[in-house]
Design an enzyme around this catalytic site. Structure first.
Site, PDB file in Angstrom:
ATOM      1  N   THR A  79     -43.461 -32.734  14.928  1.00  0.00           N
ATOM      2  CA  THR A  79     -44.706 -32.025  15.189  1.00  0.00           C
ATOM      3  C   THR A  79     -45.577 -32.111  13.939  1.00  0.00           C
ATOM      4  O   THR A  79     -45.183 -32.717  12.937  1.00  0.00           O
ATOM      5  CB  THR A  79     -44.449 -30.550  15.534  1.00  0.00           C
ATOM      6  OG1 THR A  79     -44.094 -29.839  14.329  1.00  0.00           O
ATOM      7  CG2 THR A  79     -43.323 -30.388  16.545  1.00  0.00           C
ATOM      8  N   CYS A  80     -46.733 -31.476  13.988  1.00  0.00           N
ATOM      9  CA  CYS A  80     -47.610 -31.515  12.816  1.00  0.00           C
ATOM     10  C   CYS A  80     -47.009 -30.767  11.631  1.00  0.00           C
ATOM     11  O   CYS A  80     -47.392 -31.004  10.480  1.00  0.00           O
ATOM     12  CB  CYS A  80     -48.982 -30.945  13.154  1.00  0.00           C
ATOM     13  SG  CYS A  80     -48.962 -29.218  13.678  1.00  0.00           S
ATOM     14  N   ASN A  81     -46.079 -29.873  11.897  1.00  0.00           N
ATOM     15  CA  ASN A  81     -45.522 -29.060  10.811  1.00  0.00           C
ATOM     16  C   ASN A  81     -44.082 -29.386  10.447  1.00  0.00           C
ATOM     17  O   ASN A  81     -43.569 -28.860   9.466  1.00  0.00           O
ATOM     18  CB  ASN A  81     -45.613 -27.575  11.169  1.00  0.00           C
ATOM     19  CG  ASN A  81     -47.019 -27.052  11.060  1.00  0.00           C
ATOM     20  OD1 ASN A  81     -47.764 -27.447  10.167  1.00  0.00           O
ATOM     21  ND2 ASN A  81     -47.412 -26.186  11.969  1.00  0.00           N
ATOM     22  N   PRO A 102     -45.714 -19.676  20.304  1.00  0.00           N
ATOM     23  CA  PRO A 102     -44.900 -20.142  21.429  1.00  0.00           C
ATOM     24  C   PRO A 102     -44.898 -21.648  21.629  1.00  0.00           C
ATOM     25  O   PRO A 102     -44.040 -22.167  22.342  1.00  0.00           O
ATOM     26  CB  PRO A 102     -45.563 -19.448  22.625  1.00  0.00           C
ATOM     27  CG  PRO A 102     -46.997 -19.321  22.238  1.00  0.00           C
ATOM     28  CD  PRO A 102     -46.992 -19.084  20.741  1.00  0.00           C
ATOM     29  N   GLY A 137     -59.718 -34.582  20.700  1.00  0.00           N
ATOM     30  CA  GLY A 137     -58.386 -34.541  21.293  1.00  0.00           C
ATOM     31  C   GLY A 137     -58.418 -33.691  22.551  1.00  0.00           C
ATOM     32  O   GLY A 137     -59.383 -32.950  22.787  1.00  0.00           O
ATOM     33  N   GLU A 171     -52.477 -29.865  24.016  1.00  0.00           N
ATOM     34  CA  GLU A 171     -52.233 -28.431  24.169  1.00  0.00           C
ATOM     35  C   GLU A 171     -52.911 -27.618  23.066  1.00  0.00           C
ATOM     36  O   GLU A 171     -53.502 -26.562  23.329  1.00  0.00           O
ATOM     37  CB  GLU A 171     -50.727 -28.165  24.164  1.00  0.00           C
ATOM     38  CG  GLU A 171     -50.359 -26.706  24.417  1.00  0.00           C
ATOM     39  CD  GLU A 171     -48.862 -26.489  24.441  1.00  0.00           C
ATOM     40  OE1 GLU A 171     -48.444 -25.353  24.717  1.00  0.00           O
ATOM     41  OE2 GLU A 171     -48.113 -27.452  24.190  1.00  0.00           O
TER      42      GLU A 171
END
Length: 415
Positions: free
Chosen positions: A49-51, A112, A186, A189
């Site tokens: 993920t981005c993190n 979440p 983009g 989500e």
């Protein structure tokens, strides 16, 4: 064999390194097969993920071998990863997975979205055929624990996320959101959440730019927004007060030249820009321009602090749930380790039973009285069952192994 969790995240590595280590979604399945073959493992899952980028594995392999594969796969130096990675095994690995799924290890405590990302990583692993019983059970436990955390604590109330923090940061700059125009790059989500938060705060206009117009149109329709293609961004920039980007592109979408041209057309009217993509969507050099306020995901931490305070009590309760579930899993795992020993013990005793039963049946056929046969059967069976433990106990006593004697008393309930 061990369950292993190894990775880097927003706590241990800067956004530049996380960008280099991040995996493009379309490459994950191939990389799973590569990792399993290179490391000689039975099971592999990948969360990117981005993190964070994390590998979940089952097998016997040391950290350096995993780091070497990860470094080679992403084209970075092993030393760079070696200074910022973390690694957990067995109970600690499963505890970490549950904590991540429950939002306890996220940039925004309790957010979440990470649960959906973990479910996606699990689904890709299943599709690739790189998951089997051990990681299956670990992921299912993480999913059920995250559900329990959401239902039994307040960590999911008043939901916050990176998207929420992004809009909160924009609102600090634009007190009157109704006069601001937002360009969202983009259509995933995160951008949808950004659009929802912007709409709730009454932003003047939203434009969604995406690689495919259909997806941009679908998202724009939910918020009475305009849909455009990525190629239209240079034209849209001149009218945008707020630019928030989050795509899966491996290369920057916005360069310094395009933004500089837009600023001239805006007559130097400032633009707030937030790049929450990893790898980055907006070239870092854009931040050098006057009248541009460029932030990345790492800059959101200060904004997020205010949201953390309200969740600390809930987080304590959530961590207790995670701890209980991790301990329960570990106990079950340890009990399964005894299954082979128990099966072997039962098989050995059953062999003795069959041997003594055959002896008794032969005695009955010879006309030996039944009472004598039964007594001999009981005596013979008990003697043979006790034979091996008795010898082992004597040897333990001779060797001064008081610990084994104490365990034998407990095992045979001799207290």
């Amino acid at each position: 064999m061990a369950i292993i969790a190894l990775g880097i995240n927003h706590k241990t590595a800067a956004v530049e390194l996380r960008s280099q280590v991040a995996f493009a979604p379309e490459r994950v399945e191939a990389e799973l097969h590569s990792a399993r073959q290179a490391l000689g493992l039975s099971e592999v899952a990948l969360l990117s993920t981005c993190n964070r980028t994390e590998l979940y594995l089952h097998g016997e392999v040391d950290d350096q071998a995993i780091l070497a594969w990860l470094a080679a796969s992403r084209g970075v130096a092993v030393a760079e990863l070696g200074s910022c990675y973390y690694s957990y095994r067995d109970q600690e690995a499963v505890r970490h997975l549950m904590a991540v799924a429950s939002g306890l290890d996220s940039l925004v405590l309790g957010e979440p979205q990470i649960l959906g990302q973990i479910k996606s990583a699990y689904a890709v692993g299943c599709q690739a055929g790189t998951l089997a019983s051990e990681l299956h059970s670990a992921f299912q436990l993480a999913f059920s624990t995250a559900k329990t955390v959401r239902s039994q604590t307040a960590i999911g109330q008043n939901p916050v996320s990176v998207a929420y923090a992004a809009v909160a940061l924009a609102q600090q700059i634009f007190a009157d959101m109704s006069s601001a125009r937002a360009l969202l790059i983009g259509a995933g989500e995160t951008i949808e959440l950004v659009a929802r938060h912007l709409a709730e705060r009454g932003v003047g206009k939203i434009t969604v730019a995406n690689r495919t117009l259909q997806r941009a149109t679908e998202l724009a329709g939910k918020f009475n927004a305009e849909a455009v293609l990525l190629a239209d961004i240079p034209e849209q920039l001149a009218a945008a007060d707020i630019v928030i980007s989050s795509t899966a592109s491996q290369l920057p979408i916005l360069g310094k030249g395009a933004v500089e041209s837009a600023l001239k057309r805006r007559r130097r009217k400032p633009i707030f820009m937030l790049d929450i993509a990893v790898p980055r969507d907006i070239e870092p050099q854009v931040g050098e321009l006057d009248d541009v306020y460029l932030y990345t995901v790492d800059d959101l931490e200060e904004v997020i602090e205010d949201n953390l305070r309200a969740r600390q009590d809930a987080a304590k309760a959530a961590r207790e749930i995670v701890e209980i579930e991790a301990e329960r899993w570990f106990r079950q795992r340890r009990s399964l380790a005894a299954v082979d020993t128990i099966r072997a013990y039962r098989s050995a005793v059953d062999a003795l039973r069959c041997e003594e039963l055959a002896r008794a049946q032969a005695a009955l056929e010879r006309g030996v009285p039944a009472a004598e046969v039964v007594d001999a059967l009981a005596r013979g069976l008990s003697n043979k069952i006790m034979h091996a433990p008795t010898i082992a106990l004597r040897q333990a006593s001779e060797a001064g192994r008081e610990d084994l004697l104490a365990l034998a008393q407990q095992l045979f309930d001799l207290n």
